[in-house]
Design a protein around this motif. Structure first.
Motif, PDB file in Angstrom:
ATOM      1  N   LEU A 264       9.816  19.643 -43.872  1.00  0.00           N
ATOM      2  CA  LEU A 264      11.196  19.943 -43.515  1.00  0.00           C
ATOM      3  C   LEU A 264      11.862  20.634 -44.699  1.00  0.00           C
ATOM      4  O   LEU A 264      11.740  20.177 -45.834  1.00  0.00           O
ATOM      5  CB  LEU A 264      11.946  18.661 -43.176  1.00  0.00           C
ATOM      6  N   ALA A 265      12.542  21.725 -44.453  1.00  0.00           N
ATOM      7  CA  ALA A 265      13.156  22.481 -45.543  1.00  0.00           C
ATOM      8  C   ALA A 265      14.085  21.593 -46.374  1.00  0.00           C
ATOM      9  O   ALA A 265      14.150  21.725 -47.599  1.00  0.00           O
ATOM     10  CB  ALA A 265      13.922  23.678 -44.984  1.00  0.00           C
ATOM     11  N   GLU A 266      14.752  20.673 -45.716  1.00  0.00           N
ATOM     12  CA  GLU A 266      15.690  19.811 -46.427  1.00  0.00           C
ATOM     13  C   GLU A 266      14.989  18.816 -47.355  1.00  0.00           C
ATOM     14  O   GLU A 266      15.624  18.223 -48.227  1.00  0.00           O
ATOM     15  CB  GLU A 266      16.558  19.044 -45.436  1.00  0.00           C
ATOM     16  N   ASN A 267      13.661  18.643 -47.172  1.00  0.00           N
ATOM     17  CA  ASN A 267      12.904  17.702 -48.003  1.00  0.00           C
ATOM     18  C   ASN A 267      12.079  18.387 -49.084  1.00  0.00           C
ATOM     19  O   ASN A 267      11.291  17.730 -49.766  1.00  0.00           O
ATOM     20  CB  ASN A 267      11.969  16.858 -47.129  1.00  0.00           C
ATOM     21  N   LEU A 268      12.256  19.701 -49.238  1.00  0.00           N
ATOM     22  CA  LEU A 268      11.435  20.434 -50.201  1.00  0.00           C
ATOM     23  C   LEU A 268      11.649  19.925 -51.631  1.00  0.00           C
ATOM     24  O   LEU A 268      10.726  19.965 -52.454  1.00  0.00           O
ATOM     25  CB  LEU A 268      11.747  21.931 -50.117  1.00  0.00           C
ATOM     26  N   ASP A 269      12.832  19.420 -51.924  1.00  0.00           N
ATOM     27  CA  ASP A 269      13.106  18.917 -53.277  1.00  0.00           C
ATOM     28  C   ASP A 269      12.196  17.764 -53.658  1.00  0.00           C
ATOM     29  O   ASP A 269      12.013  17.481 -54.847  1.00  0.00           O
ATOM     30  CB  ASP A 269      14.570  18.474 -53.382  1.00  0.00           C
ATOM     31  N   ALA A 270      11.617  17.094 -52.659  1.00  0.00           N
ATOM     32  CA  ALA A 270      10.710  15.980 -52.952  1.00  0.00           C
ATOM     33  C   ALA A 270       9.453  16.448 -53.662  1.00  0.00           C
ATOM     34  O   ALA A 270       8.730  15.642 -54.257  1.00  0.00           O
ATOM     35  CB  ALA A 270      10.346  15.245 -51.662  1.00  0.00           C
ATOM     36  N   LEU A 271       9.175  17.760 -53.621  1.00  0.00           N
ATOM     37  CA  LEU A 271       8.001  18.318 -54.289  1.00  0.00           C
ATOM     38  C   LEU A 271       8.382  18.984 -55.611  1.00  0.00           C
ATOM     39  O   LEU A 271       7.593  19.766 -56.162  1.00  0.00           O
ATOM     40  CB  LEU A 271       7.311  19.330 -53.373  1.00  0.00           C
ATOM     41  N   ALA A 272       9.565  18.676 -56.113  1.00  0.00           N
ATOM     42  CA  ALA A 272       9.985  19.233 -57.407  1.00  0.00           C
ATOM     43  C   ALA A 272       8.986  18.838 -58.486  1.00  0.00           C
ATOM     44  O   ALA A 272       8.534  17.703 -58.562  1.00  0.00           O
ATOM     45  CB  ALA A 272      11.374  18.716 -57.766  1.00  0.00           C
ATOM     46  N   GLY A 273       8.618  19.809 -59.298  1.00  0.00           N
ATOM     47  CA  GLY A 273       7.637  19.571 -60.351  1.00  0.00           C
ATOM     48  C   GLY A 273       6.220  19.913 -59.950  1.00  0.00           C
ATOM     49  O   GLY A 273       5.326  20.009 -60.799  1.00  0.00           O
ATOM     50  N   CYS A 274       5.980  20.095 -58.644  1.00  0.00           N
ATOM     51  CA  CYS A 274       4.652  20.489 -58.161  1.00  0.00           C
ATOM     52  C   CYS A 274       4.553  22.016 -58.134  1.00  0.00           C
ATOM     53  O   CYS A 274       5.556  22.710 -57.915  1.00  0.00           O
ATOM     54  CB  CYS A 274       4.402  19.946 -56.759  1.00  0.00           C
ATOM     55  N   SER A 275       3.355  22.511 -58.331  1.00  0.00           N
ATOM     56  CA  SER A 275       3.117  23.948 -58.235  1.00  0.00           C
ATOM     57  C   SER A 275       2.754  24.273 -56.788  1.00  0.00           C
ATOM     58  O   SER A 275       1.625  24.010 -56.342  1.00  0.00           O
ATOM     59  CB  SER A 275       1.982  24.367 -59.180  1.00  0.00           C
ATOM     60  N   VAL A 276       3.716  24.810 -56.032  1.00  0.00           N
ATOM     61  CA  VAL A 276       3.493  25.047 -54.605  1.00  0.00           C
ATOM     62  C   VAL A 276       3.886  26.464 -54.218  1.00  0.00           C
ATOM     63  O   VAL A 276       4.710  27.106 -54.877  1.00  0.00           O
ATOM     64  CB  VAL A 276       4.297  24.047 -53.744  1.00  0.00           C
ATOM     65  N   ASN A 277       3.259  26.941 -53.153  1.00  0.00           N
ATOM     66  CA  ASN A 277       3.641  28.193 -52.503  1.00  0.00           C
ATOM     67  C   ASN A 277       4.297  27.845 -51.170  1.00  0.00           C
ATOM     68  O   ASN A 277       3.785  27.000 -50.423  1.00  0.00           O
ATOM     69  CB  ASN A 277       2.417  29.084 -52.259  1.00  0.00           C
ATOM     70  N   VAL A 278       5.396  28.482 -50.877  1.00  0.00           N
ATOM     71  CA  VAL A 278       6.133  28.211 -49.646  1.00  0.00           C
ATOM     72  C   VAL A 278       6.099  29.450 -48.761  1.00  0.00           C
ATOM     73  O   VAL A 278       6.380  30.562 -49.211  1.00  0.00           O
ATOM     74  CB  VAL A 278       7.589  27.822 -49.958  1.00  0.00           C
ATOM     75  N   GLU A 279       5.727  29.253 -47.481  1.00  0.00           N
ATOM     76  CA  GLU A 279       5.617  30.348 -46.526  1.00  0.00           C
ATOM     77  C   GLU A 279       6.370  29.986 -45.251  1.00  0.00           C
ATOM     78  O   GLU A 279       6.651  28.813 -44.982  1.00  0.00           O
ATOM     79  CB  GLU A 279       4.149  30.634 -46.191  1.00  0.00           C
ATOM     80  N   THR A 280       6.665  31.004 -44.446  1.00  0.00           N
ATOM     81  CA  THR A 280       7.243  30.774 -43.120  1.00  0.00           C
ATOM     82  C   THR A 280       6.126  30.376 -42.165  1.00  0.00           C
ATOM     83  O   THR A 280       5.143  31.108 -42.029  1.00  0.00           O
ATOM     84  CB  THR A 280       7.943  32.036 -42.593  1.00  0.00           C
ATOM     85  N   PRO A 281       6.231  29.237 -41.507  1.00  0.00           N
ATOM     86  CA  PRO A 281       5.160  28.816 -40.602  1.00  0.00           C
ATOM     87  C   PRO A 281       5.222  29.538 -39.267  1.00  0.00           C
ATOM     88  O   PRO A 281       6.268  30.086 -38.885  1.00  0.00           O
ATOM     89  CB  PRO A 281       5.440  27.321 -40.425  1.00  0.00           C
ATOM     90  N   SER A 282       4.122  29.521 -38.554  1.00  0.00           N
ATOM     91  CA  SER A 282       4.106  30.024 -37.182  1.00  0.00           C
ATOM     92  C   SER A 282       4.588  28.912 -36.259  1.00  0.00           C
ATOM     93  O   SER A 282       4.636  27.729 -36.634  1.00  0.00           O
ATOM     94  CB  SER A 282       2.688  30.445 -36.786  1.00  0.00           C
ATOM     95  N   LEU A 283       4.943  29.274 -35.044  1.00  0.00           N
ATOM     96  CA  LEU A 283       5.325  28.265 -34.059  1.00  0.00           C
ATOM     97  C   LEU A 283       4.158  27.320 -33.805  1.00  0.00           C
ATOM     98  O   LEU A 283       4.359  26.113 -33.624  1.00  0.00           O
ATOM     99  CB  LEU A 283       5.766  28.930 -32.759  1.00  0.00           C
TER     100      LEU A 283
END
Length: 305
Positions: A264-283
């Protein structure tokens, strides 16, 4: 996005053994193609049968086109004149030939155009037996579905309810189906609507404006596709962050190299400090994540390395 509704429902319920369909509120947006997505047994066919009037033993109230009740649907021929249905099973009698299908449609519906039906049969390459006329029972599953599609599109309707129309079709014909749905909506833009169930999410995504995801007889998620793609994110990261990802993401797939999952976009902060790539998902990715969250399959799975 503000829109009107072609169908509204309140307190829709049906019990079938241990299965319970329970939909407190339902609003089908007018002027769009809406996909009904869910696992086998989620209740999609039961729900569509209720909306189309095939199943009458249910609780709750429905309103069509902003003015007609479900009782009107059964008692006022005008309501069903404006609705078309396609689905699996023996919709036509097995001994009928294509000519008889046209004759019956002409008798049942004032808004049926036989010349358009013939053109659609040719356009869909329905195998009628070299012009002699195959019986319905002699047609393949794909050709029977195409025959149903030709029948409803040969009518002047405002709403199509389609139960798994893509399932028996080959990839080329699924693309053709999407094209026909887009053309149907465009012919009277804003006044025509399509509600279809599908297992082929990826094949039907390009014609889907709005999505409803069902699990265990309930609506788990819904929204316009573009809004859902803002609500959910596809996140990929390294193996050392898997424990944190498993607690933060909606669903996670892992291997020895790393993870990927829906957040959930609103929960992305829970991964703060992690090295992640964020993409737009498909349906499709969003739908699988939502279904997995509520499924007995669970929300976390491992891939083979």
């Amino acid at each position: 996005m503000e829109t009107g509704y072609v169908i509204e429902g309140h307190g829709i319920g049906k019990r079938l053994g241990s299965f319970v369909l329970d939909i407190p509120e339902f609003h089908l947006p007018k002027g769009f193609a809406t996909a009904l997505i869910g696992e086998n047994g989620a209740g999609k066919t039961t729900f569509l049968n209720i909306l189309s009037g095939i199943r009458l033993d249910y609780k709750g109230q429905l309103q069509y086109f902003g003015q007609y009740s479900d009782k009107d649907r059964e008692n006022n021929p005008l309501v069903k004149e404006h609705m078309g249905y396609t689905g699996p099973g023996n919709y036509f009698l097995p001994q009928w030939k294509v000519k008889q299908v046209a004759e019956v449609n002409r008798l049942l519906f004032q808004n049926f155009h036989e010349d358009r039906f013939k053109r659609l049969c040719a356009e869909l390459a329905i195998d009628t037996g070299n012009g002699v006329g195959k019986k319905v029972k002699e047609l393949s599953d794909g050709n029977r579905m195409k025959l149903m599609i030709a029948g409803v599109l040969a009518r002047d309707t405002e709403l199509l309810i389609m139960d798994e129309p893509a399932s028996p079709l080959d990839p080329l014909m699924r693309d053709k189906l999407c094209e026909m749905i887009r053309d149907y909506l465009a012919e009277d833009e804003g006044n025509r609507s399509v509600f279809f169930s599908t297992h082929n999410i990826a094949d039907m995504e390009n014609v889907t404006d709005y999505a409803i995801i069902m699990t265990h007889g309930r609506i788990a998620e819904e929204g316009f596709v573009e809004d859902l793609k803002e609500k959910y994110l596809m996140v990929k990261g390294n193996a050392e962050d898997i424990p944190k990802a498993q607690s933060a993401l909606y669903s996670v797939s892992t291997n020895k190299y790393g993870f990927e999952g829906i957040c959930l976009a609103e929960n992305l902060d829970a991964l703060a400090g992690c090295s992640v790539n964020v993409e737009t998902p498909s349906l499709s990715q969003i739908s699988v994540a939502v279904m997995r969250k509520y499924s007995q399959l669970g929300g976390v799975r491992d891939k083979e390395a």
